[in-house]
Design an enzyme around this catalytic site. Structure first.
Site, short mmCIF file in Angstrom:
data_model
loop_
_atom_site.label_atom_id
_atom_site.label_comp_id
_atom_site.label_asym_id
_atom_site.label_seq_id
_atom_site.Cartn_x
_atom_site.Cartn_y
_atom_site.Cartn_z
N TYR A 145 1.31 19.88 31.40
CA TYR A 145 1.63 21.25 30.66
C TYR A 145 1.79 22.57 31.54
O TYR A 145 2.45 23.58 31.42
CB TYR A 145 0.25 21.43 29.67
CG TYR A 145 -0.08 22.97 29.50
CD1 TYR A 145 0.82 23.64 28.66
CD2 TYR A 145 -1.08 23.36 30.30
CE1 TYR A 145 0.61 24.96 28.48
CE2 TYR A 145 -1.19 24.91 29.98
CZ TYR A 145 -0.51 25.60 28.76
OH TYR A 145 -1.04 27.05 28.76
N TYR A 191 -5.37 20.73 20.28
CA TYR A 191 -6.89 21.06 20.10
C TYR A 191 -7.37 20.19 19.16
O TYR A 191 -8.62 20.50 18.68
CB TYR A 191 -7.15 22.54 19.69
CG TYR A 191 -7.02 23.71 20.97
CD1 TYR A 191 -5.78 23.55 21.79
CD2 TYR A 191 -8.23 24.40 21.11
CE1 TYR A 191 -5.92 24.58 22.81
CE2 TYR A 191 -7.92 25.21 22.28
CZ TYR A 191 -6.95 25.46 23.00
OH TYR A 191 -6.78 26.27 24.23
N THR A 219 -4.72 39.97 31.16
CA THR A 219 -4.65 40.96 32.30
C THR A 219 -3.37 40.82 33.10
O THR A 219 -3.34 39.96 33.87
CB THR A 219 -5.63 40.52 33.00
OG1 THR A 219 -7.04 40.42 32.29
CG2 THR A 219 -6.29 41.54 34.13
N ASP A 233 31.79 10.49 47.05
CA ASP A 233 30.41 10.29 47.38
C ASP A 233 30.78 9.05 48.31
O ASP A 233 30.32 7.97 48.05
CB ASP A 233 29.76 9.92 46.04
CG ASP A 233 28.25 9.32 45.95
OD1 ASP A 233 27.61 9.60 47.22
OD2 ASP A 233 27.86 8.80 45.39
C1 SPV Z 1 23.30 9.20 43.06
O1 SPV Z 1 22.82 9.71 42.27
O2 SPV Z 1 24.11 9.60 44.15
C2 SPV Z 1 23.08 7.70 43.21
C3 SPV Z 1 22.87 7.02 41.99
O3 SPV Z 1 23.01 7.35 44.16
S1 SPV Z 1 24.17 6.33 41.42
O4 SPV Z 1 25.26 7.40 41.19
O5 SPV Z 1 24.21 5.61 40.14
O6 SPV Z 1 24.84 5.45 42.48
MG MG Z 2 23.96 8.26 45.83
#
Ligand code: SPV
Ligand code: MG
Length: 431
Positions: free
Chosen positions: A43, A75, A122, A204
């Site tokens: 909370y 509550y 307050t 990535d």
């Molecule tokens: C990321 O979020 O970069 C990860 C998870 O490594 S995944 O994209 O599923 O590989």
């Molecule tokens: Mg990753």
């Protein structure tokens, strides 16, 4: 004497609390409920004092006749058990969670008799300052870093949201919902390599370097207090990983997750559609061990991520690796899958838990997203990461707006989907 009840969920006592106690005790015998640690987390913010310490703190205050533990934010138990003539609360019913609590109190008092007395909040510079100091304390590296460990002992499953900026950090920090009897918020934040890279318009593939990744962490650290789990990709060279561990600890990050891949890393959700190479057990164990050796604090966690299911190598391989990685010193195991159903993940969790009752299990249900948190917890999962939903939510909303402006040659048509100018300019609190 009439019975009076009020509930406190605070670590510090300021003039606003003293005012409530003063006013409440004028109405009769005052019992103060202290919200338990686990409910505080759901909370409010993470308590810096235990329930017992907070109960002791309130016992000392003049005007308090009795102190009890309030085990739920709603509550029901208190009002049905204590039958107070008055329930006293500040009139700061700001967010939807507080409004739900107010509605709960009013409906219970209607059923059981009694009156809700609302005391003007307050608003003083001292109260604001104390509140800010408490937040800043929670944000300090030594406090923040160890909190993931503590959460693992306190909540059934640590709910973790992807963040990639100060703004998304604020969403993870502040979003709170009330549903039925429960109030809920996120426990921790995930700095995803996928989202951190995508936000920068890059693939990535460990292309965004650590200096830039640390910059993202810093933006999040600046405006939040919740613990951070960092996606460390493969961890890079072992000789580099040891430096990464030290830097993350120093910043107050709670955990790094490294995946057992080697060579050019591609995102796991491509699975076997692209070439990806899993590291040998021996090499990856050496990397984990070197990281643990380099670590200076007691509470930082190195979590080993197993890619066997992603790469179609099966449960046996995943289990063999899990055993080896834990033996090498891993503080947790992340098991990943790109299956549409949770079956292979749940099978792995059951098999792992049959052998190892304690090592935390982390999962990322991006593709098998029908699975619920309680199902995962029932199979022994400790941390669930919603790894990319924040970024995936933002992109289509921004693209729709950009298209609408081009189509209509003005911004009016997009306006109904946008946050108001007043809301955006007041979104960020100033010091
Ligand atoms: C990321 O979020 O970069 C990860 C998870 O490594 S995944 O994209 O599923 O590989
Ligand atoms: Mg990753």
């Amino acid at each position: 004497m009439p019975k009076v009840y009020t509930c406190f969920c605070t670590d510090i006592i300021h003039e606003g609390h003293l005012n409530i106690i003063r006013e409440a005790s004028k109405l009769g015998d005052l019992t103060v409920g202290v919200l338990t640690d686990t409910e505080m987390i759901r909370y409010n913010r993470f308590p810096t004092k235990t329930t017992e310490e907070r109960m002791d703190m309130i016992r000392q205050l003049p005007g308090v006749a009795d102190v009890i533990e309030q085990k739920q934010i709603m509550y029901d138990d208190v009002i049905r058990g204590l039958h107070p003539d008055y329930v006293v609360h500040g009139d700061n019913w700001g967010d939807s969670a507080l409004q739900a609590i107010r509605a709960n109190i009013i409906s219970l008092l209607k059923e059981n008799g009694g009156e809700l007395v609302e005391i003007p909040y307050t608003h003083s510079a001292d109260v604001q300052k104390l509140d800010r100091q408490m937040r800043e304390k929670l944000a300090m590296p030594e406090y923040r870093r160890g909190r993931l460990h503590k959460l693992l002992d306190m909540v059934p499953i640590v709910k973790t949201l992807e963040v990639h900026s100060g703004l998304t950090g604020l969403i993870a920090e502040k979003t709170i919902v009330a549903k039925g009897e429960a109030v809920s918020q996120f426990d921790a934040m995930w700095i995803s390599s996928l989202c951190d890279s995508t936000e920068k318009g890059k693939p990535d593939i460990e292309l965004v370097d650590m200096t830039s990744r640390f910059r993202t962490i810093d933006d999040v650290l600046e405006v939040t207090t919740k613990p951070i789990i960092f996606d460390g990709d493969t961890g890079g060279l072992t000789e580099h990983f040891v430096y990464t561990v030290r830097s993350l600890e120093r910043m107050g990050v709670s955990a790094v997750i490294i995946e057992d891949k080697t060579g050019l890393k591609k995102n796991s959700l491509f699975g076997t559609e692209v070439e990806q190479t899993q590291d040998t057990i021996e090499n990856f164990c050496a990397k984990i061990a070197a990281g643990k050796q380099a670590q200076l604090s007691d509470d930082f966690m190195i979590i080993a991520r197993i890619e066997s299911l992603i790469l179609g190598k099966g449960q046996q391989d995943a289990m063999e690796r899990a055993r080896a990685y834990v033996k090498a010193g891993a503080d947790g195991i992340m098991i990943h899958s790109r299956s549409k159903t949770p079956d292979e993940i749940l099978d792995f969790c059951d098999a792992f838990r049959a052998e190892d009752k304690t090592t935390p299990i982390v999962v990322v249900p991006s593709t098998y997203n029908t699975v619920t948190e309680s199902e995962l917890a029932a199979h022994g999962v400790n941390i669930v990461i919603y790894a990319n939903q924040m970024l995936r939510a933002a992109f289509p909303a921004m693209e729709r707006t950009a298209k609408s402006i081009l189509e209509n040659q003005r911004a009016k048509e997009a306006d109904s989907e946008l946050m108001s100018i007043k809301d955006i300019i007041t979104l960020i609190d100033e010091l």
